[in-house]
Motif scaffolding. Sequence first.
Motif, PDB file in Angstrom:
ATOM      1  N   SER A 185       0.829  -1.204   0.000  1.00 33.90           N
ATOM      2  CA  SER A 185       0.000   0.000   0.000  1.00 33.90           C
ATOM      3  C   SER A 185       0.868   1.260   0.000  1.00 33.90           C
ATOM      4  O   SER A 185       1.623   1.508   0.945  1.00 33.90           O
ATOM      5  N   ASP A 186       0.743   2.071  -1.043  1.00 32.38           N
ATOM      6  CA  ASP A 186       1.469   3.333  -1.098  1.00 32.38           C
ATOM      7  C   ASP A 186       0.978   4.305  -0.033  1.00 32.38           C
ATOM      8  O   ASP A 186       1.770   5.058   0.549  1.00 32.38           O
ATOM      9  N   ALA A 187      -0.323   4.301   0.241  1.00 24.86           N
ATOM     10  CA  ALA A 187      -0.877   5.201   1.251  1.00 24.86           C
ATOM     11  C   ALA A 187      -0.310   4.879   2.636  1.00 24.86           C
ATOM     12  O   ALA A 187       0.033   5.786   3.402  1.00 24.86           O
ATOM     13  N   ALA A 188      -0.219   3.597   2.956  1.00 27.12           N
ATOM     14  CA  ALA A 188       0.334   3.199   4.248  1.00 27.12           C
ATOM     15  C   ALA A 188       1.805   3.577   4.347  1.00 27.12           C
ATOM     16  O   ALA A 188       2.270   4.044   5.394  1.00 27.12           O
ATOM     17  N   GLU A 189       2.545   3.388   3.276  1.00 27.22           N
ATOM     18  CA  GLU A 189       3.963   3.751   3.285  1.00 27.22           C
ATOM     19  C   GLU A 189       4.135   5.256   3.446  1.00 27.22           C
ATOM     20  O   GLU A 189       5.030   5.706   4.181  1.00 27.22           O
ATOM     21  N   ARG A 190       3.314   6.055   2.797  1.00 30.48           N
ATOM     22  CA  ARG A 190       3.396   7.510   2.938  1.00 30.48           C
ATOM     23  C   ARG A 190       3.099   7.935   4.367  1.00 30.48           C
ATOM     24  O   ARG A 190       3.744   8.852   4.901  1.00 30.48           O
ATOM     25  N   PHE A 191       2.127   7.283   5.003  1.00 31.93           N
ATOM     26  CA  PHE A 191       1.799   7.588   6.397  1.00 31.93           C
ATOM     27  C   PHE A 191       3.008   7.320   7.297  1.00 31.93           C
ATOM     28  O   PHE A 191       3.399   8.171   8.111  1.00 31.93           O
ATOM     29  N   LEU A 192       3.629   6.154   7.143  1.00 35.82           N
ATOM     30  CA  LEU A 192       4.751   5.782   8.004  1.00 35.82           C
ATOM     31  C   LEU A 192       5.991   6.635   7.737  1.00 35.82           C
ATOM     32  O   LEU A 192       6.782   6.887   8.651  1.00 35.82           O
ATOM     33  N   ALA A 193       6.169   7.068   6.495  1.00 34.36           N
ATOM     34  CA  ALA A 193       7.342   7.859   6.137  1.00 34.36           C
ATOM     35  C   ALA A 193       7.124   9.353   6.340  1.00 34.36           C
ATOM     36  O   ALA A 193       8.070  10.137   6.215  1.00 34.36           O
ATOM     37  N   GLY A 194       5.912   9.747   6.680  1.00 32.76           N
ATOM     38  CA  GLY A 194       5.577  11.157   6.811  1.00 32.76           C
ATOM     39  C   GLY A 194       5.673  11.669   8.237  1.00 32.76           C
ATOM     40  O   GLY A 194       6.455  11.165   9.054  1.00 32.76           O
ATOM     41  N   GLU A 195       4.845  12.662   8.527  1.00 37.78           N
ATOM     42  CA  GLU A 195       4.836  13.292   9.849  1.00 37.78           C
ATOM     43  C   GLU A 195       3.954  12.469  10.793  1.00 37.78           C
ATOM     44  O   GLU A 195       2.849  12.877  11.157  1.00 37.78           O
TER      45      GLU A 195
END
Length: 272
Positions: free
Chosen positions: A241-251
């Motif tokens: 999941s790209d959305a999950a990865e963005r969440f974990l790599a974000g703020e």
Amino acid sequence: MIVFSHFSGGHRRSSSFLCTHLAGHGFVVAAMDHSEVVAPELARREGESKAERAARIEAIIASRVPDVRFLIDHLIGNENVAIDAERIGLVGHSFGGWTVLATPEFDLRVRSVAAMAPGGASNPKPGILPLTLTFVWGRDVPTLYLAGDLDVSIPLAGLFELFERTPGSKRMFVLRRADHQHFMDDVEAAHEAVRAASFPGEAAWIPAAMLPITELAPGEEARAFVRSLTLAHFEATLLGSDAAERFLAGEVEAELASRGVGAFAHRPLTAD
């Protein structure tokens, strides 16, 4: 599929708030009572000698990884359960956290791990199980560590050590004002039950060292912390999941704070 491993002497429903959450998002979730809970020969006996106790503890530790592998074998071989053998993750708490970190060395089917306040640090507190980890995985097994900053039994320094030793992809998040029971169902009752207990031998110091639950994060906050990060980790690493990865790599800290969760990411310094 996600396999859940419970703490020492616990049971398969000890973190049902997490298992049901993962199941509600499409994962097959399997949890078992480990051997030390169900096998009579591993039960504590009155009057056992120090040598007998040491042998029993050694046998309990040795049973953990085979337990997990047996469950995976059983479910993959069950024609009534649809399991993708290429997407298997493990999550565990305390002794269960150690279990899920120990298993990838012996089972190549494990593709992702989430360890909540795991044992296995090189200098455990008195009375804590003498666990060791080699991290000889031979491949990248993306790993999520979840910790409490006020964990009396498994101090944060020990988890920083495990994090540094973990090969490959890894992340670590720490819940503020949290102790060891913040990864279980009914945090408040579990925490106060431990504070009121009398522990034998070298573990006798633990209850007196714990803060009252009124001075710590509430269970609702802990559940939000564990659910959101664990789900995102497995969606990112097992489902891509790209959305999950963005969440974990974000703020992540800011996002969690917006949900009423006080937490921080562990970002060790790296040499230039």
